[in-house]
Design a protein around this motif. Structure first.
Motif, PDB file in Angstrom:
ATOM      1  N   ILE A   1     -13.678 -62.678  12.816  1.00 41.12           N
ATOM      2  CA  ILE A   1     -13.733 -61.526  11.913  1.00 41.12           C
ATOM      3  C   ILE A   1     -12.321 -61.078  11.542  1.00 41.12           C
TER       4      ILE A   1
ATOM      5  N   CYS B   1     -21.163 -62.044  10.641  1.00 43.07           N
ATOM      6  CA  CYS B   1     -21.338 -62.085  12.085  1.00 43.07           C
ATOM      7  C   CYS B   1     -20.398 -63.148  12.636  1.00 43.07           C
ATOM      8  N   GLY B   2     -19.813 -62.849  13.783  1.00 42.82           N
ATOM      9  CA  GLY B   2     -18.922 -63.814  14.401  1.00 42.82           C
ATOM     10  C   GLY B   2     -18.155 -63.182  15.529  1.00 42.82           C
ATOM     11  N   THR B   3     -17.266 -63.947  16.096  1.00 39.02           N
ATOM     12  CA  THR B   3     -16.433 -63.434  17.179  1.00 39.02           C
ATOM     13  C   THR B   3     -15.381 -62.495  16.589  1.00 39.02           C
TER      14      THR B   3
END
Length: 145
Positions: free
Chosen positions: A8, A2-4
């Protein structure tokens, strides 16, 4: 993960564990380089292949089969999956390895016969393959018109 999007994309392009699990095996790269070296040494291979593609296109047309022939891999329309499989089996019995490509590789009901030409094929072999495909068409195994 998960991340921006930025994080990613960064991980996708720099994480060693991801990069090395999706890259080509060294043997594949070596084979491709060897093939390129061979082509450089014998450029007539490519010109023979192009002549074979043109020959196959003309042979198909002479049997009333109209399909785009732009490369050494030719998709001959076969209609239903069943027709394509029957045609491929018919062609195998005649000595030609021309596989049926079906859903989900192509849209349902738009199966094809995939012909792959090589520079080593002779004119006689190419014309015989086109005639066999035409025979499959005449018997309703393939709808290539």
């Amino acid at each position: 993960m998960c991340g921006t999007n930025l994080l990613i994309d960064f991980l996708r392009n720099s994480a060693r564990s991801f990069i090395y699990t999706t890259s080509q095996p060294p043997a594949d790269i070596a084979a491709a380089l060897a093939a390129l070296k061979k082509l450089k040494k014998n450029p007539r291979t490519v010109s023979r292949l192009r002549k074979n593609v043109a020959c196959f296109s003309e042979a198909l047309k002479s049997h009333g089969i109209l399909c785009p022939v732009e490369s050494a891999v030719i998709a001959v329309p076969a209609g239903s999956e069943e027709n394509a499989v029957r045609a491929s089996e018919f062609l195998r019995e005649k000595g030609f390895l021309i596989p049926a490509i079906r859903f989900p590789s192509v849209p349902r009901g738009q199966a094809i016969l995939r012909v792959t030409l090589m520079s080593s094929h002779t004119r006689k072999e190419i014309e015989a393959a086109a005639a066999a495909i035409a025979e499959a068409v005449r018997f309703g195994s393939v709808s290539g018109k």
